[in-house]
Design a protein around this motif. Structure first.
Motif, short mmCIF file in Angstrom:
data_model
loop_
_atom_site.label_atom_id
_atom_site.label_comp_id
_atom_site.label_asym_id
_atom_site.label_seq_id
_atom_site.Cartn_x
_atom_site.Cartn_y
_atom_site.Cartn_z
N ALA A 119 0.84 -1.21 0.00
CA ALA A 119 0.00 0.00 0.00
C ALA A 119 0.87 1.26 0.00
O ALA A 119 0.62 2.20 -0.76
CB ALA A 119 -0.92 -0.01 1.21
N ILE A 120 1.91 1.25 0.85
CA ILE A 120 2.78 2.43 0.96
C ILE A 120 3.49 2.73 -0.37
O ILE A 120 3.58 3.87 -0.79
CB ILE A 120 3.83 2.19 2.09
CG1 ILE A 120 3.16 2.37 3.46
CG2 ILE A 120 5.06 3.08 1.96
CD1 ILE A 120 2.69 3.78 3.74
N THR B 229 7.42 -0.39 8.14
CA THR B 229 5.96 -0.46 8.02
C THR B 229 5.46 -1.83 8.47
O THR B 229 6.13 -2.85 8.30
CB THR B 229 5.48 -0.25 6.56
OG1 THR B 229 5.94 -1.33 5.74
CG2 THR B 229 5.93 1.08 5.98
N SER B 230 4.26 -1.83 9.06
CA SER B 230 3.56 -3.08 9.36
C SER B 230 2.10 -2.73 9.59
O SER B 230 1.76 -1.54 9.78
CB SER B 230 4.14 -3.77 10.60
OG SER B 230 3.71 -3.10 11.76
N ALA B 231 1.26 -3.76 9.58
CA ALA B 231 -0.18 -3.54 9.73
C ALA B 231 -0.53 -2.86 11.04
O ALA B 231 -1.52 -2.14 11.13
CB ALA B 231 -0.92 -4.87 9.60
N SER B 232 0.26 -3.09 12.10
CA SER B 232 -0.10 -2.49 13.38
C SER B 232 0.68 -1.22 13.71
O SER B 232 0.23 -0.40 14.50
CB SER B 232 0.04 -3.51 14.51
OG SER B 232 1.33 -4.05 14.49
N ALA B 233 1.86 -1.04 13.07
CA ALA B 233 2.65 0.18 13.33
C ALA B 233 2.43 1.22 12.24
O ALA B 233 2.84 2.36 12.38
CB ALA B 233 4.13 -0.16 13.42
N PHE B 234 1.78 0.79 11.13
CA PHE B 234 1.57 1.64 9.94
C PHE B 234 2.95 2.06 9.41
O PHE B 234 3.68 1.22 8.94
CB PHE B 234 0.65 2.82 10.27
CG PHE B 234 -0.61 2.41 10.96
CD1 PHE B 234 -1.47 1.50 10.35
CD2 PHE B 234 -0.95 2.87 12.22
CE1 PHE B 234 -2.65 1.07 10.97
CE2 PHE B 234 -2.12 2.46 12.86
CZ PHE B 234 -2.96 1.56 12.23
N GLY C 274 11.80 11.86 9.94
CA GLY C 274 11.91 12.65 8.72
C GLY C 274 10.57 12.97 8.09
O GLY C 274 9.55 12.34 8.42
N PRO C 275 10.55 13.95 7.17
CA PRO C 275 9.30 14.38 6.54
C PRO C 275 8.66 13.32 5.63
O PRO C 275 7.43 13.28 5.53
CB PRO C 275 9.71 15.61 5.72
CG PRO C 275 11.20 15.51 5.55
CD PRO C 275 11.71 14.77 6.75
N VAL C 276 9.47 12.49 4.99
CA VAL C 276 8.90 11.49 4.08
C VAL C 276 8.11 10.46 4.88
O VAL C 276 6.96 10.13 4.55
CB VAL C 276 10.00 10.82 3.21
CG1 VAL C 276 9.42 9.69 2.38
CG2 VAL C 276 10.67 11.86 2.31
N LEU D 154 4.13 9.85 4.62
CA LEU D 154 3.61 8.53 4.23
C LEU D 154 2.66 7.98 5.29
O LEU D 154 1.66 7.35 4.97
CB LEU D 154 4.76 7.55 3.97
CG LEU D 154 5.51 7.76 2.65
CD1 LEU D 154 6.73 6.84 2.59
CD2 LEU D 154 4.61 7.51 1.43
N ARG D 155 2.97 8.24 6.54
CA ARG D 155 2.08 7.79 7.63
C ARG D 155 0.71 8.45 7.49
O ARG D 155 -0.32 7.80 7.60
CB ARG D 155 2.72 8.11 8.99
CG ARG D 155 1.90 7.58 10.15
CD ARG D 155 2.55 7.85 11.50
NE ARG D 155 1.65 7.41 12.54
CZ ARG D 155 1.66 6.21 13.12
NH1 ARG D 155 2.55 5.33 12.76
NH2 ARG D 155 0.77 5.89 14.05
#
Ligand code: PMP
Length: 287
Positions: A214-215, A245-250, A268-270, A274-275
């Protein structure tokens, strides 16, 4: 009120949720799992998790215990019965419980798979303050088996990795094989350099993260440049940013690797962008 858990077709209070001591998940780690997050009482990327479950099962010649539609209903029922607003649904499917211990797989016509699902309430999951501070990771050798693309319940080494991180005063560990980062103990790893998002290419060496897919899609749709290739710890330490990234930490920023601070030591800004995009977009399609 006790949590209501799903076990092989029944919804029962957690203290009554039981499986056999002969279950192959217990004896052999012969099972697969999925973690699907829940925001606003809705399932995030259910379709992605259901598709990966099907693939994990088929790679292990394990029969699917329920259809995707039935699984969605089970997840929704758990959300409803447990008044879950923010958290996760954990699902585990094992090759069932033959009436003795044996290395050979049981006949699936005689031994049905075991299916268990339960909710985990995590208020504040989306608004996690840690995302504003970032996490520290250490590197450890990746000594796991060679089919990390299958989401099995063999989680002893990742669990040990978390303990090694804790002992070193860090939050998590990134695993390294042949000089390159494979992934985190329970997440996919990324660095950002010169505006480019770099993450390891898909293979049997890593889990094909549903959040990763997804990301990368959202990043490309937002005209960000993505490079799917492996990177070393040294390259990560010299990057502008890092995150996982992960399903629970996004999307979780990483600010220190093996004691070396990244850039100014702040998320960082990226990663922050993305979050934000991930939470916005996945809420829109949540079911
Ligand atoms: N890699 C590993 C080893 C994991 O355990 C996880 C989380 N289950 C991930 C990556 C991230 O996958 P996902 O985004 O589907 O949660």
């Amino acid at each position: 009120m006790s949590r209501i858990v799903y076990v092989n077709g029944d919804y029962v209070p957690e203290e009554d949720a039981k499986i056999s001591v002969f279950d192959r998940g217990f004896l052999m780690a012969d099972g697969v799992y999925e973690v699907t997050s829940v925001l606003d009482s809705k399932l995030i990327d259910f379709a992605g998790h259901a598709a990966r479950l099907e693939r994990s099962l088929s790679e292990l010649d394990m029969a699917a215990p329920v259809t995707t539609d039935a699984l969605r209903e089970i997840f929704r029922e758990l959300v409803a019965r447990n008044n879950l607003v923010e958290g996760m649904i954990y699902l585990q499917v094992t090759r069932g419980a033959p009436n003795d211990r044996d290395f050979a797989f049981p006949d699936p016509d005689e031994v049905p798979s075991t299916i268990v699902a339960f909710s985990q309430s995590k208020p504040g999951l989306a608004d996690n303050p840690v995302a504003k501070i970032g996490q520290k990771v250490i590197s450890i050798e990746d000594i796991r088996w060679g089919r990390r693309d299958i989401k099995t319940v063999q989680l002893l080494y990742p669990s040990m990795g978390k303990m090694m991180a804790k002992a070193a005063g860090a939050d998590d560990a990134w695993m390294v094989e042949d000089g390159h980062v494979t992934e985190g103990t329970s997440n996919n790893a990324y660095i950002v350099k010169g505006g480019k998002i770099i993450t390891r290419q898909l293979s049997t060496d890593i889990l094909h993260g549903i959040t990763r897919a997804a990301i990368l899609r959202f990043a490309r749709e937002s005209q960000m440049v993505v490079e799917e290739r492996s990177f070393s710890i040294e390259e990560a330490q010299n990057a502008d940013e890092a995150f996982f990234t992960s399903a629970s930490a996004f999307v979780m920023p990483v600010v220190e690797i093996d004691g070396v601070q990244l850039a100014d030591g702040k998320p960082g800004p990226v990663a922050a962008r993305l979050r934000e995009i991930y939470l916005d977009e996945s809420r829109k399609t949540a079911e």
